[in-house]
Design a protein around this motif. Sequence first.
Motif, short mmCIF file in Angstrom:
data_model
loop_
_atom_site.label_atom_id
_atom_site.label_comp_id
_atom_site.label_asym_id
_atom_site.label_seq_id
_atom_site.Cartn_x
_atom_site.Cartn_y
_atom_site.Cartn_z
N LEU A 154 0.72 -1.44 -0.12
CA LEU A 154 0.01 -0.25 0.21
C LEU A 154 1.07 1.06 0.31
O LEU A 154 0.44 2.33 -1.03
CB LEU A 154 -0.95 0.04 1.26
N GLU A 155 2.36 1.22 1.00
CA GLU A 155 2.56 2.40 0.98
C GLU A 155 3.68 2.59 -0.48
O GLU A 155 3.83 3.89 -1.34
CB GLU A 155 4.59 1.55 1.59
N GLN A 156 3.95 1.76 -1.47
CA GLN A 156 4.23 1.85 -2.84
C GLN A 156 3.26 2.40 -3.59
O GLN A 156 3.24 3.61 -3.83
CB GLN A 156 4.60 0.58 -3.36
N LEU A 157 2.16 2.18 -3.39
CA LEU A 157 0.91 2.82 -4.03
C LEU A 157 0.75 4.33 -4.11
O LEU A 157 0.18 5.40 -4.84
CB LEU A 157 -0.02 1.30 -4.22
N MET B 115 10.09 2.40 11.87
CA MET B 115 9.60 1.73 10.83
C MET B 115 7.99 1.07 10.54
O MET B 115 7.02 0.68 11.41
CB MET B 115 10.25 1.12 10.10
N PHE B 116 7.67 0.47 9.79
CA PHE B 116 6.58 0.55 8.70
C PHE B 116 5.45 1.43 9.95
O PHE B 116 4.32 0.52 10.19
CB PHE B 116 6.25 -1.21 10.07
N GLU B 117 6.08 2.37 9.10
CA GLU B 117 4.75 3.33 8.61
C GLU B 117 3.10 2.87 8.11
O GLU B 117 3.20 2.03 7.34
CB GLU B 117 5.02 4.06 8.23
N THR B 118 2.12 2.77 9.21
CA THR B 118 0.72 2.28 8.22
C THR B 118 0.16 3.06 7.51
O THR B 118 0.24 4.74 7.73
CB THR B 118 0.23 1.59 9.53
N VAL B 119 -0.15 2.91 6.22
CA VAL B 119 -0.86 3.61 5.87
C VAL B 119 -2.45 3.39 5.58
O VAL B 119 -2.66 2.38 5.35
CB VAL B 119 -0.19 3.63 4.19
N GLU B 120 -3.58 4.14 5.56
CA GLU B 120 -4.92 4.29 6.30
C GLU B 120 -5.24 4.00 4.96
O GLU B 120 -5.02 4.67 3.34
CB GLU B 120 -5.28 4.78 6.75
N ILE B 121 -6.19 2.78 4.47
CA ILE B 121 -6.98 2.86 3.49
C ILE B 121 -7.72 3.70 3.14
O ILE B 121 -7.44 4.27 1.44
CB ILE B 121 -8.03 1.85 3.54
#
Lengths: 88, 88
Positions: free
Chosen positions: A67-70, B1-7
Amino acid sequence: MFETVEIKEVKSEIGALVKALRKQRGHSQSQLAKSLGVSRTSIQNLELGKNFTIDTLLKVLKEMQVLEQLQGELIRTKAHVLNSKSLY
Amino acid sequence: MFETVEIKEVKSEIGALVKALRKQRGHSQSQLAKSLGVSRTSIQNLELGKNFTIDTLLKVLKEMQVLEQLQGELIRTKAHVLNSKSLY
DNA sequence: ATAATTTGACCATTATAATAGTCAATATAG
DNA sequence: CTATATTGACTATTATAATGGTCAAATTAT
């Protein structure tokens, strides 16, 4: 030039990518569906190039940690759009 | 790290990109909707980060002539997935 | 400033994606 | 080969995206 890309074709390619990601992680459709909290039918439709919602796709991509890449692509693409002079 | 990206966040960014593409081409939501054969509500929901179908998004991207680019990304991403050794 | 256009926010209805289930065909494992 | 698991293809039902409409607020043009 101006080769036309069909929507149907792109959906199939999205499905193939999801299937490849899933297989690489060694999960079945059922396992993936369960961990996302969606039905196996939703995963199946996605993989087979049927219509589906953006929520279903993004849930998969989040689980697969792409998702990060997107998001990065989206931001870059938008910046590119905004920086380029309009031809319209 | 491993930042979370929300939908939710990603959907909003997709919406912002679509809006930017549309504005750049000098179209209103109504004009775009009509040329795609979808309702203005569908365009609105997409732009406002609500849920929507992949068909609606791909119709917009095709009209904006960025479907080829997306296809390219998909193919590259899939190749990358298949070539990289599984860590799972 | 004001007229015209566009947009966001609704609402009711319709179309369809999502769900939960089954089952035969494939694929995978033992 | 045989057993087990997975997948694709259905079906019926439910949830929700899409539609078409209206209207006030915001934006843009005159």
